[in-house]
Design a protein around this motif. Sequence first.
Motif, PDB file in Angstrom:
ATOM      1  N   GLU A  95       0.818  -1.216   0.000  1.00 22.26           N
ATOM      2  CA  GLU A  95       0.000   0.000   0.000  1.00 22.26           C
ATOM      3  C   GLU A  95       0.854   1.269   0.000  1.00 22.26           C
ATOM      4  N   ARG A  96       2.054   1.211  -0.542  1.00 25.75           N
ATOM      5  CA  ARG A  96       2.965   2.357  -0.457  1.00 25.75           C
ATOM      6  C   ARG A  96       2.414   3.581  -1.186  1.00 25.75           C
ATOM      7  N   SER A  97       1.866   3.389  -2.376  1.00 30.69           N
ATOM      8  CA  SER A  97       1.337   4.530  -3.131  1.00 30.69           C
ATOM      9  C   SER A  97       0.128   5.143  -2.431  1.00 30.69           C
ATOM     10  N   ARG A  98      -0.717   4.298  -1.829  1.00 30.55           N
ATOM     11  CA  ARG A  98      -1.871   4.821  -1.099  1.00 30.55           C
ATOM     12  C   ARG A  98      -1.423   5.561   0.162  1.00 30.55           C
ATOM     13  N   LEU A  99      -0.383   5.053   0.829  1.00 30.71           N
ATOM     14  CA  LEU A  99       0.142   5.743   2.000  1.00 30.71           C
ATOM     15  C   LEU A  99       0.732   7.095   1.613  1.00 30.71           C
ATOM     16  N   GLN A 100       1.335   7.171   0.440  1.00 27.35           N
ATOM     17  CA  GLN A 100       1.852   8.454  -0.027  1.00 27.35           C
ATOM     18  C   GLN A 100       0.720   9.455  -0.225  1.00 27.35           C
ATOM     19  N   ARG A 101      -0.409   8.979  -0.738  1.00 32.76           N
ATOM     20  CA  ARG A 101      -1.569   9.854  -0.888  1.00 32.76           C
ATOM     21  C   ARG A 101      -2.088  10.335   0.462  1.00 32.76           C
ATOM     22  N   GLU A 102      -2.069   9.449   1.464  1.00 29.10           N
ATOM     23  CA  GLU A 102      -2.491   9.860   2.808  1.00 29.10           C
ATOM     24  C   GLU A 102      -1.525  10.897   3.384  1.00 29.10           C
ATOM     25  N   ALA A 103      -0.224  10.711   3.139  1.00 31.14           N
ATOM     26  CA  ALA A 103       0.758  11.679   3.622  1.00 31.14           C
ATOM     27  C   ALA A 103       0.554  13.049   2.989  1.00 31.14           C
ATOM     28  N   GLU A 104       0.167  13.067   1.719  1.00 34.96           N
ATOM     29  CA  GLU A 104      -0.126  14.343   1.063  1.00 34.96           C
ATOM     30  C   GLU A 104      -1.357  14.998   1.686  1.00 34.96           C
ATOM     31  N   TYR A 105      -2.361  14.198   2.010  1.00 37.30           N
ATOM     32  CA  TYR A 105      -3.575  14.760   2.617  1.00 37.30           C
ATOM     33  C   TYR A 105      -3.268  15.359   3.988  1.00 37.30           C
ATOM     34  N   PHE A 106      -2.451  14.673   4.787  1.00 38.16           N
ATOM     35  CA  PHE A 106      -2.136  15.171   6.125  1.00 38.16           C
ATOM     36  C   PHE A 106      -1.007  16.211   6.094  1.00 38.16           C
ATOM     37  N   MET A 107      -0.591  16.611   4.904  1.00 36.49           N
ATOM     38  CA  MET A 107       0.391  17.678   4.707  1.00 36.49           C
ATOM     39  C   MET A 107       1.701  17.379   5.440  1.00 36.49           C
ATOM     40  N   LEU A 108       2.285  16.251   5.083  1.00 35.94           N
ATOM     41  CA  LEU A 108       3.565  15.815   5.639  1.00 35.94           C
ATOM     42  C   LEU A 108       4.565  15.676   4.496  1.00 35.94           C
ATOM     43  N   PRO A 109       5.165  16.763   4.058  1.00 33.72           N
ATOM     44  CA  PRO A 109       6.019  16.720   2.851  1.00 33.72           C
ATOM     45  C   PRO A 109       7.230  15.804   2.990  1.00 33.72           C
ATOM     46  N   GLU A 110       7.833  15.732   4.173  1.00 34.06           N
ATOM     47  CA  GLU A 110       8.995  14.863   4.337  1.00 34.06           C
ATOM     48  C   GLU A 110       8.611  13.394   4.203  1.00 34.06           C
ATOM     49  N   LEU A 111       7.452  13.033   4.717  1.00 30.54           N
ATOM     50  CA  LEU A 111       6.984  11.657   4.564  1.00 30.54           C
ATOM     51  C   LEU A 111       6.647  11.357   3.112  1.00 30.54           C
ATOM     52  N   VAL A 112       6.109  12.327   2.404  1.00 27.89           N
ATOM     53  CA  VAL A 112       5.817  12.149   0.979  1.00 27.89           C
ATOM     54  C   VAL A 112       7.106  11.845   0.218  1.00 27.89           C
ATOM     55  N   LYS A 113       8.203  12.539   0.564  1.00 26.33           N
ATOM     56  CA  LYS A 113       9.491  12.296  -0.096  1.00 26.33           C
ATOM     57  C   LYS A 113       9.991  10.883   0.205  1.00 26.33           C
ATOM     58  N   MET A 114       9.812  10.431   1.436  1.00 29.99           N
ATOM     59  CA  MET A 114      10.262   9.082   1.794  1.00 29.99           C
ATOM     60  C   MET A 114       9.507   8.006   1.020  1.00 29.99           C
ATOM     61  N   LEU A 115       8.257   8.284   0.700  1.00 31.69           N
ATOM     62  CA  LEU A 115       7.418   7.301   0.019  1.00 31.69           C
ATOM     63  C   LEU A 115       7.489   7.407  -1.493  1.00 31.69           C
ATOM     64  N   ALA A 116       8.137   8.439  -2.006  1.00 29.80           N
ATOM     65  CA  ALA A 116       8.207   8.631  -3.449  1.00 29.80           C
ATOM     66  C   ALA A 116       9.058   7.537  -4.083  1.00 29.80           C
ATOM     67  N   PRO A 117       8.750   7.114  -5.333  1.00 31.29           N
ATOM     68  CA  PRO A 117       9.561   6.097  -6.024  1.00 31.29           C
ATOM     69  C   PRO A 117      10.994   6.568  -6.195  1.00 31.29           C
ATOM     70  N   LYS A 118      11.924   5.629  -6.110  1.00 28.79           N
ATOM     71  CA  LYS A 118      13.346   5.952  -6.260  1.00 28.79           C
ATOM     72  C   LYS A 118      13.685   6.224  -7.717  1.00 28.79           C
ATOM     73  N   LEU A 119      14.706   7.051  -7.936  1.00 28.43           N
ATOM     74  CA  LEU A 119      15.175   7.346  -9.284  1.00 28.43           C
ATOM     75  C   LEU A 119      16.312   6.399  -9.620  1.00 28.43           C
ATOM     76  N   SER A 120      16.123   5.575 -10.633  1.00 29.04           N
ATOM     77  CA  SER A 120      17.123   4.566 -10.980  1.00 29.04           C
ATOM     78  C   SER A 120      18.309   5.199 -11.692  1.00 29.04           C
ATOM     79  N   LYS A 121      19.368   4.382 -11.887  1.00 29.21           N
ATOM     80  CA  LYS A 121      20.569   4.879 -12.554  1.00 29.21           C
ATOM     81  C   LYS A 121      20.317   5.215 -14.008  1.00 29.21           C
TER      82      LYS A 121
END
Length: 293
Positions: A95-121
Amino acid sequence: MALADSAGCANPVEDKPFPDIIELNVGGQVYITRHPTLVSVPGSLLWEMFTQKNVRSLARDSKGRFFVDRDGFLFRYILDYMRDQQLVLPEHFPERSRLQREAEYFMLPELVKMLAPKLSKQNSLGEDPCQSDPEELSPSADTARALSSASAALPSAAVGAAGAGSAGTAATEGRRAGFITIGYRGSYTLGRDSQTDAKFRRVARIMVCGKTSLAKEVFGDTLNESRDPDRPPERYTSRYYLKFTFLEQAFDKLADAGFHMVACNSTGTCAFAHDQTDDRIWTSYTEYVFYRE
């Protein structure tokens, strides 16, 4: 004898609209936490809610708990983050993508960054291993790469003739075989006169039994996992249930996913609704077994 000034002797008490211990009802899930935890991230939605003076403006449930109309299961991770600003998720967490949406709703930008997909090489967005279980990934990406390689190797005329068949074959081979069992309890009341209409009760809950990855593939967001949230994809569960109450809707989803019903069974019991009447309540439990090759 002069009286002392009452105003001068009074000790002003700091106005605290919120208690130190706060009860929350988040989407039907009850949480108990401390007020400093809820205001630990300045600027967040919870900080705005629990630093205001007008307590009456906040919604409450029938028992007086503060009510938040969001996903009650995912809020546990929001609350964990509010405690120490760290993110700790289970090993198998789909449920990582859904948790990211919840973090955006609760206005937690640092948590949103932690849940964002990683940038590959390769400078493309890669899926983090915790974002979804490997067994739940769609085969469409592998199919597209296979078709691209075939297009480079075959003449253009042959690609047009073979492309549709190859795509269909790859999609069919990517689907896993397995069983899914659908179960539900039903009841109705029948009076003394058998000619009277029976009073049927609504199906309270449709249960889903089977392999976790198959259940998530078929039912997606309509599958409620709150009773067994951390089940690995290759393990079996009998605790999932559906968010809707129409059996036909469940059957449609199974049929669309290529499942066929192979067996069903039902048990029933009868009891008198009241000692002074002849009304009888019939209850039954029915299971439908579906299989995909």
